[in-house]
Design a protein around this motif. Sequence first.
Motif, mmCIF file in Angstrom:
data_model
loop_
_atom_site.group_PDB
_atom_site.id
_atom_site.type_symbol
_atom_site.label_atom_id
_atom_site.label_comp_id
_atom_site.label_asym_id
_atom_site.label_seq_id
_atom_site.Cartn_x
_atom_site.Cartn_y
_atom_site.Cartn_z
ATOM 1 N N GLU A 135 34.241 6.551 -23.559
ATOM 2 C CA GLU A 135 35.053 6.159 -24.782
ATOM 3 C C GLU A 135 36.030 4.988 -24.305
ATOM 4 N N ASN A 136 36.733 4.445 -25.344
ATOM 5 C CA ASN A 136 37.776 3.310 -24.895
ATOM 6 C C ASN A 136 38.929 3.841 -24.194
ATOM 7 N N GLU A 137 39.257 4.828 -24.711
ATOM 8 C CA GLU A 137 40.415 5.650 -23.946
ATOM 9 C C GLU A 137 40.062 5.868 -22.284
ATOM 10 N N SER A 138 38.965 6.431 -22.180
ATOM 11 C CA SER A 138 38.559 6.887 -20.683
ATOM 12 C C SER A 138 38.205 5.515 -20.008
ATOM 13 N N ARG A 139 37.633 4.272 -20.781
ATOM 14 C CA ARG A 139 37.613 3.257 -19.845
ATOM 15 C C ARG A 139 38.838 2.525 -19.329
ATOM 16 N N ALA A 140 40.053 2.787 -20.264
ATOM 17 C CA ALA A 140 41.453 2.598 -19.924
ATOM 18 C C ALA A 140 41.921 3.402 -18.752
ATOM 19 N N THR A 141 41.673 4.566 -18.785
ATOM 20 C CA THR A 141 42.092 5.662 -17.701
ATOM 21 C C THR A 141 41.488 5.164 -16.555
ATOM 22 N N LEU A 142 39.938 4.966 -16.368
ATOM 23 C CA LEU A 142 39.369 4.524 -15.118
ATOM 24 C C LEU A 142 40.096 3.381 -14.525
ATOM 25 N N GLU A 143 40.583 2.327 -15.391
ATOM 26 C CA GLU A 143 41.091 1.101 -14.722
ATOM 27 C C GLU A 143 42.404 1.084 -14.454
ATOM 28 N N SER A 144 43.088 2.220 -14.724
ATOM 29 C CA SER A 144 44.884 2.305 -15.007
ATOM 30 C C SER A 144 45.445 3.634 -14.119
ATOM 31 N N GLY A 145 44.363 4.557 -14.108
ATOM 32 C CA GLY A 145 44.814 6.017 -13.628
ATOM 33 C C GLY A 145 44.789 5.902 -12.121
ATOM 34 N N ALA A 146 45.362 7.167 -11.463
ATOM 35 C CA ALA A 146 45.230 7.493 -10.221
ATOM 36 C C ALA A 146 44.184 8.731 -9.822
ATOM 37 N N PHE A 147 43.428 8.645 -8.934
ATOM 38 C CA PHE A 147 42.657 9.784 -8.503
ATOM 39 C C PHE A 147 42.789 10.388 -7.125
ATOM 40 N N LYS A 148 42.714 11.574 -7.037
ATOM 41 C CA LYS A 148 42.923 12.317 -5.789
ATOM 42 C C LYS A 148 41.584 12.565 -5.026
ATOM 43 N N ILE A 149 41.607 12.573 -4.110
ATOM 44 C CA ILE A 149 40.355 12.974 -3.201
ATOM 45 C C ILE A 149 40.283 14.312 -2.879
ATOM 46 N N SER A 150 39.271 15.273 -3.354
ATOM 47 C CA SER A 150 39.311 16.455 -3.618
ATOM 48 C C SER A 150 39.046 17.086 -1.933
ATOM 49 N N ASN A 151 39.307 18.227 -1.716
ATOM 50 C CA ASN A 151 38.864 18.796 -0.354
ATOM 51 C C ASN A 151 37.570 19.325 -0.314
ATOM 52 N N HIS B 198 39.900 -1.098 -9.983
ATOM 53 C CA HIS B 198 40.097 -2.359 -10.848
ATOM 54 C C HIS B 198 38.560 -2.935 -11.057
ATOM 55 N N LEU B 199 38.567 -3.157 -12.245
ATOM 56 C CA LEU B 199 37.095 -3.788 -12.682
ATOM 57 C C LEU B 199 36.937 -5.096 -12.340
ATOM 58 N N VAL B 200 36.099 -5.636 -11.650
ATOM 59 C CA VAL B 200 35.799 -7.150 -11.541
ATOM 60 C C VAL B 200 34.254 -7.530 -11.813
ATOM 61 N N THR B 201 33.948 -8.441 -11.631
ATOM 62 C CA THR B 201 32.549 -9.012 -12.071
ATOM 63 C C THR B 201 31.451 -8.881 -11.114
ATOM 64 N N ASN B 202 30.144 -9.005 -10.900
ATOM 65 C CA ASN B 202 29.327 -9.041 -10.155
ATOM 66 C C ASN B 202 29.421 -10.466 -9.317
ATOM 67 N N LYS B 203 29.890 -11.099 -9.883
ATOM 68 C CA LYS B 203 29.892 -12.595 -9.361
ATOM 69 C C LYS B 203 31.329 -12.755 -8.313
ATOM 70 N N ASP B 204 32.417 -11.790 -8.962
ATOM 71 C CA ASP B 204 33.456 -11.830 -7.861
ATOM 72 C C ASP B 204 33.011 -11.010 -6.766
ATOM 73 N N SER B 205 32.053 -9.923 -6.854
ATOM 74 C CA SER B 205 31.745 -9.217 -5.879
ATOM 75 C C SER B 205 30.860 -10.048 -4.797
ATOM 76 N N GLU B 206 30.102 -10.565 -5.372
ATOM 77 C CA GLU B 206 29.004 -11.514 -4.345
ATOM 78 C C GLU B 206 29.914 -12.581 -3.678
#
Length: 327
Positions: free
Chosen positions: A192-208, A287-295
């Motif tokens: 969903e659009n809201e989830s795309r925004a969350t993926l690119e702007s949220g903070a996520f914690k490494i679980s134990n 942070h979302l980048v393109t495949n070209k950026d990665s290469e």
Amino acid sequence: MSILIDKPGILTTVQDLGHTGYRAFGIGPGGAMDRIAVRLTNTLVGNEERDATLEMHFPAAEILFDLPSTFAVGGADLSPELDGQAIDNWSVYYAERGSRLRFAAKRSGNRAYLAVGGGLETDKWLGSSSTNLTACRGGIDGRKIEIGDRIHLGQFLDNIQPGGAISPSLIPHYRSFPTIRITRGAEYDLLENESRATLESGAFKISNESNRMGFRLTGQALTLSLPSEMLSSAVCFGTIQLMPDGQMIVLMADHQTTGGYPRIAHVIEHDLPVIAQLGSGDKVAFHLVTNKDSEALNAQFEREMAFFRAGCGMRKVGRQRLPKIRQ
């Protein structure tokens, strides 16, 4: 010529760059979590980039050198000390016979790597020395390092002399809350659009509940626009899958070869060492980048790595591997 494990540490294993060509049989490549640390430390001491190293967590191993050796430590900064004197990561040192290497405190990162001139001579499985704890193969009898283990070394007629160091531009920037660059996965558009925004702007914690197979993340749940049932599809080191509860898992070095959860993104290869050095309780943003950026980032790193290899090669003459010595 060997090193003796005087204290094994909480989890010490033999790891290299893993094996390739076996995914069709359901066997992933395995290998070190931080492959750049393996490549850099091996190059520093005159080894091949694929040679075996010790992957250590804190509390780390305490190691006794049986004979004079050159070595380098890379990856996490666990405050290495040689005979009680502090030494630096990413530099070549000379250990006298009877010298002791220990690690005093964790400063940054979670996995340190020890490369010793000549390389570690251990069990191989499918062409790799990497320890697979699940399959009980590779390394030392397919298990973690234990007290009293003696690991034999290969020898060179001419080792790189101590004192060399690595340009800061080659060293990954480890931190406990990095922003990791990602590219779109095959099922990214199902978010969903809201989830795309969350993926690119949220903070996520490494679980134990994280390990060498995958890092489970906790944070705001993501949702798909439509329910999706998938056939198992290919995955790789760095694939980010969306679990049924809306949380994500980042596949790591010991990942499976296929998975049935949506592949919403992939960590770019250049940033794999950074996320691989995270531990339970650390955080990550994307942070979302393109495949070209990665290469482009990969190409730049490999150019610098080539110059680094050439520079290290100029510091030794007539390199030749000798038969390993059993004592």
